[in-house]
Each structure stands twice: as C-alpha cells, then as structure tokens.
Write an enzyme that holds these catalytic residues in place. Structure first.
Site, PDB file in Angstrom:
ATOM      1  N   ASP A 126      10.218  -4.743  -5.351  1.00 57.55           N
ATOM      2  CA  ASP A 126       8.809  -4.649  -4.982  1.00 57.55           C
ATOM      3  C   ASP A 126       7.962  -5.165  -6.136  1.00 57.55           C
ATOM      4  O   ASP A 126       8.088  -4.695  -7.272  1.00 57.55           O
ATOM      5  CB  ASP A 126       8.441  -3.201  -4.663  1.00 57.55           C
ATOM      6  CG  ASP A 126       7.094  -3.097  -3.959  1.00 57.55           C
ATOM      7  OD1 ASP A 126       6.656  -4.096  -3.359  1.00 57.55           O
ATOM      8  OD2 ASP A 126       6.506  -2.003  -3.979  1.00 57.55           O
ATOM      9  N   HIS A 133      -5.857  -5.163  -5.895  1.00 56.09           N
ATOM     10  CA  HIS A 133      -5.211  -3.860  -5.843  1.00 56.09           C
ATOM     11  C   HIS A 133      -4.944  -3.338  -7.257  1.00 56.09           C
ATOM     12  O   HIS A 133      -5.255  -2.183  -7.566  1.00 56.09           O
ATOM     13  CB  HIS A 133      -3.896  -3.951  -5.070  1.00 56.09           C
ATOM     14  CG  HIS A 133      -3.089  -2.689  -5.115  1.00 56.09           C
ATOM     15  ND1 HIS A 133      -3.502  -1.522  -4.506  1.00 56.09           N
ATOM     16  CD2 HIS A 133      -1.899  -2.405  -5.711  1.00 56.09           C
ATOM     17  CE1 HIS A 133      -2.596  -0.572  -4.718  1.00 56.09           C
ATOM     18  NE2 HIS A 133      -1.619  -1.081  -5.447  1.00 56.09           N
ATOM     19  N   GLU A 199       1.322   1.359   2.003  1.00 55.74           N
ATOM     20  CA  GLU A 199       0.989   0.170   1.220  1.00 55.74           C
ATOM     21  C   GLU A 199       1.191  -1.050   2.094  1.00 55.74           C
ATOM     22  O   GLU A 199       2.300  -1.288   2.587  1.00 55.74           O
ATOM     23  CB  GLU A 199       1.835   0.077  -0.053  1.00 55.74           C
ATOM     24  CG  GLU A 199       1.486   1.147  -1.079  1.00 55.74           C
ATOM     25  CD  GLU A 199       2.065   0.863  -2.455  1.00 55.74           C
ATOM     26  OE1 GLU A 199       2.940  -0.021  -2.574  1.00 55.74           O
ATOM     27  OE2 GLU A 199       1.640   1.529  -3.421  1.00 55.74           O
ATOM     28  N   GLU A 201       2.000  -4.580   2.854  1.00 51.49           N
ATOM     29  CA  GLU A 201       2.744  -5.619   2.151  1.00 51.49           C
ATOM     30  C   GLU A 201       3.417  -6.563   3.142  1.00 51.49           C
ATOM     31  O   GLU A 201       3.589  -6.253   4.320  1.00 51.49           O
ATOM     32  CB  GLU A 201       3.828  -4.999   1.248  1.00 51.49           C
ATOM     33  CG  GLU A 201       3.303  -3.959   0.273  1.00 51.49           C
ATOM     34  CD  GLU A 201       4.329  -3.574  -0.776  1.00 51.49           C
ATOM     35  OE1 GLU A 201       5.216  -4.390  -1.089  1.00 51.49           O
ATOM     36  OE2 GLU A 201       4.225  -2.441  -1.302  1.00 51.49           O
ATOM     37  N   ASP A 233       5.435  -0.014   2.275  1.00 48.59           N
ATOM     38  CA  ASP A 233       6.090   0.715   1.186  1.00 48.59           C
ATOM     39  C   ASP A 233       5.417   2.083   1.065  1.00 48.59           C
ATOM     40  O   ASP A 233       4.503   2.279   0.272  1.00 48.59           O
ATOM     41  CB  ASP A 233       5.967  -0.078  -0.118  1.00 48.59           C
ATOM     42  CG  ASP A 233       6.763   0.545  -1.245  1.00 48.59           C
ATOM     43  OD1 ASP A 233       7.780   1.199  -0.963  1.00 48.59           O
ATOM     44  OD2 ASP A 233       6.365   0.381  -2.413  1.00 48.59           O
ATOM     45  N   ARG A 237       1.723   9.577  -3.576  1.00 48.51           N
ATOM     46  CA  ARG A 237       0.930   9.310  -4.778  1.00 48.51           C
ATOM     47  C   ARG A 237       1.002  10.421  -5.811  1.00 48.51           C
ATOM     48  O   ARG A 237       0.987  10.159  -7.022  1.00 48.51           O
ATOM     49  CB  ARG A 237      -0.536   9.080  -4.390  1.00 48.51           C
ATOM     50  CG  ARG A 237      -0.765   7.919  -3.443  1.00 48.51           C
ATOM     51  CD  ARG A 237      -0.340   6.604  -4.053  1.00 48.51           C
ATOM     52  NE  ARG A 237      -0.692   5.473  -3.184  1.00 48.51           N
ATOM     53  CZ  ARG A 237      -0.356   4.221  -3.410  1.00 48.51           C
ATOM     54  NH1 ARG A 237       0.362   3.920  -4.469  1.00 48.51           N
ATOM     55  NH2 ARG A 237      -0.703   3.263  -2.572  1.00 48.51           N
ATOM     56  N   THR A 257      10.908   2.946   3.322  1.00 49.68           N
ATOM     57  CA  THR A 257      10.188   1.679   3.364  1.00 49.68           C
ATOM     58  C   THR A 257      10.441   1.073   4.739  1.00 49.68           C
ATOM     59  O   THR A 257      11.597   0.933   5.139  1.00 49.68           O
ATOM     60  CB  THR A 257      10.678   0.709   2.269  1.00 49.68           C
ATOM     61  OG1 THR A 257      10.491   1.312   0.982  1.00 49.68           O
ATOM     62  CG2 THR A 257       9.932  -0.616   2.335  1.00 49.68           C
ATOM     63  N   GLU A 364      -6.943   3.435  -2.236  1.00 48.68           N
ATOM     64  CA  GLU A 364      -8.154   2.648  -2.484  1.00 48.68           C
ATOM     65  C   GLU A 364      -9.251   2.966  -1.467  1.00 48.68           C
ATOM     66  O   GLU A 364     -10.417   3.144  -1.837  1.00 48.68           O
ATOM     67  CB  GLU A 364      -7.812   1.164  -2.433  1.00 48.68           C
ATOM     68  CG  GLU A 364      -6.832   0.719  -3.511  1.00 48.68           C
ATOM     69  CD  GLU A 364      -6.236  -0.639  -3.198  1.00 48.68           C
ATOM     70  OE1 GLU A 364      -6.803  -1.642  -3.666  1.00 48.68           O
ATOM     71  OE2 GLU A 364      -5.219  -0.689  -2.470  1.00 48.68           O
TER      72      GLU A 364
END
Length: 414
Positions: A126, A133, A199, A201, A233, A237, A257, A364
């Site tokens: 990854d 980001h 996430e 991706e 992913d 946190r 994932t 975010e």
C-alpha cells in the site's frame, strides 16, 4: 457496435472487457469470465470453441480459463492478453459470430453469478501517493505549516500489507479489536475500534515475474502490469494512531482490505491517460517519468448506506489526483532489487483531491471526528458504525467510450 444490447452507461462496454472469477449454482466450480454489459462471457466454454487458437503462442493452454484465479492466464504474457481481448471484441461485433450461435451457453447473467477473488495474491503493498491526503493528515496530527514529512516529495512512501485478509467485494468486515489510547489517558485499553474508517484507493495487479536483484524503471510499467481494481483499505484509526510509531500500520489495517471483482486491463484504460503533477523538487533519476501522460482520469465515488437505508454519495474524487504515478510506485518498489510476482497487489493509498468534496476518508471528511457529516437518513457520522455499508464506484469516460470498474462494497458487522 456489438450485436449484444449494452446500455450506454454500462461500465462493461465493448471497449472494456475486464476479467474476473465467477461461479453459478448450476456450475459451482469457479472459473474465468469476462464482463460485457450485464452479462458474463464464460471463458472456459468459449475457449473450447477454438476461437483463440490461431496465432496463439506455443505455450497456450485452454485450461487456464478453468482455474479459480487469473494467475495462470496472466502469466502467459501481454501478447496473449491482447490477443484474447481483440478476438472477443471482433466476435462481439461480428453479427455472424460463432458466439452468437451458442449464446445461451456462452453468456451468463451477472445477477446469477457469484464473484470470487480474481487473483491469488502473494504480496500486497500500500502506497501513500496522494499529496492532498498526506497534507490533510499532516495538518491534523502534526505541524500544519509543515504537513508533509521531509521524504514525502522525494519518494512514493509505502508499506507492506497483509495479503491474507484481502477479500472480494460483498464480504462483510468485522469491526476489529486492538489497543487504543483514550483521549487524555496515558495507559492503553483493549477493546473494539471506535474510529473505523474507509480509504478510497485503486490498485494495480502485477502481470510479470521478476527475479531477485532486478530493478524496473517507469518505462517497464506496461510490460509488468496486467490491470487494475478498486480497493478499500479499511482502517481502524484509533488502533493505528497508537501503534504506528515507529514502524507504521499493523493491526489497524490488516483486519480487512476489499477489492472489486473485475480486473480492468491496462489496454482498456490506455485512452484515459492524462498528465501528472508537476513534481517539485524533480525526482531522482530512477523515478523520472518517460510518459508525458502518467496518470489516469478515473472518476471515483464513495457512498455510505446506514443499516436503516438511504445511500448517499459522500465523496467524488479522481485517480488523476495521485502525485506519485503507478509507474513511479513500481519503479521505487523494485529499485532495491525486490522481486515481484504475478498477482501481487499494489495499492495507491487514499486518493483525495484539493476540495473537501473529493476527500477519500472519513478521517478527512469529518476532520478527525470534529465535524460530523449528515447522511440521507438524517443520521450523522464521524466514523463508521455497525451496519454501515460503504461502496466505491469508478469509471473513465471520453469521446463516447466508457470503461468502468463496477463497484467494491462491504458492510461493517460487530
């Protein structure tokens, strides 16, 4: 134009023809398929009709389409991939095609199929290649005036992930447990994650082995990459924040994932190449781009659906926002002589754009949990709750040509 009826807004146009692994109730053995419209071409049956045999290299074997992953087909090499794709396009546009004569055996409705993990993944890497980001994260957790660490503009930062927990779209994701440090405390606790995130991706799949000690350049990308998938992913946190110093992500990432089931070939994506970022300072020689169009214009969306219903798109981003290109990622990954293998998965890292509406994670979008977002149901979220379903979609479109990935989704369960 194909003799098949294909919706103009279908991700799986005649220009796409992505590869995947599927099974059906009547034939439960997983095998290779190609998506076209809302149908699947059963490649195991199609190969037995000899349409691919002319001009195929000596090492061609029809049984590669009876495998439960794409690895053996991919290992045959780029000329074979291109030949199979061009033959399918020719047959699907020829009104007298032999496929049309046996359509009831060749075409399977996607609604009747179960999709499986498309490749056997030996290794998963990854990266951390989106400057927006990385800047957002740096502003939240470090000095806002110096959001990027000193190495970030010099190399594509990455880490080795856990291949065993990569799952196909539709697989539920269990909320992970681990150590986290409650706010204001000095001692960690062991419990389920309270700050579970996605996430946004994409990822490319390696299409050619290299030997240990071999370094690739950015010019080698097309020869060594088969295609791409969407990738989520999933990230805990709170677990990640406590554990990542000094070595990086571990339990906060390795619990799951998700990837989309259809692998879109690099040939299908070639018309959608666009310029990349102006990189300052200029990268070292081994990372120099040979292509003037190193990025891809792939539109990406994230939607969130709570258990009570009401899907809402909460982010609209684009792969072109990657600062470090995929070719640079591959070159950096192998510059030390690290060997790669067919089926290896290499993810982009979270793709965020310059505006809040294009950010690719709840970390975010809720600015670290300080600014909740409102869903279609009226509920609010800072991070994911049990029962939430996250869905990514992606497509490229230009001059009436559409090439899409379908979707990747997963529901959080306790």
């Amino acid at each position: 134009m194909s003799w098949l009826s294909i919706s103009p807004d279908s991700d799986f146009s005649i220009h796409n023809l992505p590869f995947g692994i599927f099974s059906t109730a009547s034939q439960p053995e997983p095998r290779v398929g190609v998506a076209i419209g809302d149908q699947i071409i059963d490649m195991a049956f199609t190969a037995d009709m000899n349409i691919f045999d002319p001009f195929i290299p000596y090492h061609w074997r029809r049984d590669v389409f009876w495998q439960n992953n794409l690895n053996e087909f991919i290992r045959m090499g780029r000329p074979v991939w291109q030949h199979v794709r061009s033959v399918l396009q020719a047959e699907l546009t020829n009104p007298d095609s032999v496929l049309r004569q046996v359509i009831e055996y060749v075409l399977i409705p996607q609604a009747d199929a179960t999709m499986h993990l498309p490749v056997q993944i030996g290794d998963y890497t990854d990266f951390y290649s989106s400057i927006d980001h990385a800047s957002n994260v740096g502003k939240m957790f470090r000095d806002p005036a110096n959001a990027l660490l000193p190495n970030w503009r010099h190399l594509p930062v990455g880490y080795h992930g856990r291949a065993s927990s990569v799952v196909v779209s539709g697989t539920s994701i269990k909320r992970p447990k681990g150590q986290r440090l409650p706010k204001g405390d000095i001692q960690p606790v062991f419990e389920t994650s309270q700050r579970l995130d996605f996430e946004l991706e994409t990822a490319f799949i390696v299409g050619k082995d290299t030997s240990l000690g071999t370094s690739l350049t950015t010019a080698d990308f097309d020869e060594h990459v088969f295609g791409m998938v969407l990738l989520n992913d999933w990230s805990a946190r709170d677990i990640q924040q406590w554990e990542y110093v000094p070595l990086g992500p571990f339990l906060g990432k390795s619990f799951g994932t998700s990837i989309s089931p259809w692998v879109v070939t690099m040939e299908a994506l070639a018309p959608f190449r666009v310029p990349g970022y102006v990189q300052e300072p200029a990268p070292l020689t081994y990372l120099e781009e040979v292509s003037p169009l190193p990025n891809l214009d792939v539109h990406l969306t994230v939607s969130l659906t709570p258990e009570t219903g009401g899907e809402l798109v909460i982010s609209r981003s684009n792969q072109r926002y990657l600062y470090w290109s995929q070719a640079q990622q591959l070159a950096h990954h192998t510059v030390n002589g690290c060997n790669i293998r067919v089926g290896d998965l290499m993810a982009s890292g979270t793709i965020s754009g310059p505006n809040r509406s294009s950010w690719g994670s709840l970390l975010e979008l809720s600015w670290g949990g300080a600014e909740p977002i409102t869903l279609a149901s009226g509920e609010t979220r800072t991070f994911l709750e049990d029962g939430d379903t996250v869905t990514f979609r992606g497509y490229a479109e230009k001059d009436g040509i559409r090439v899409g990935f379908g979707s990747v989704s997963g529901q959080i369960v306790s």
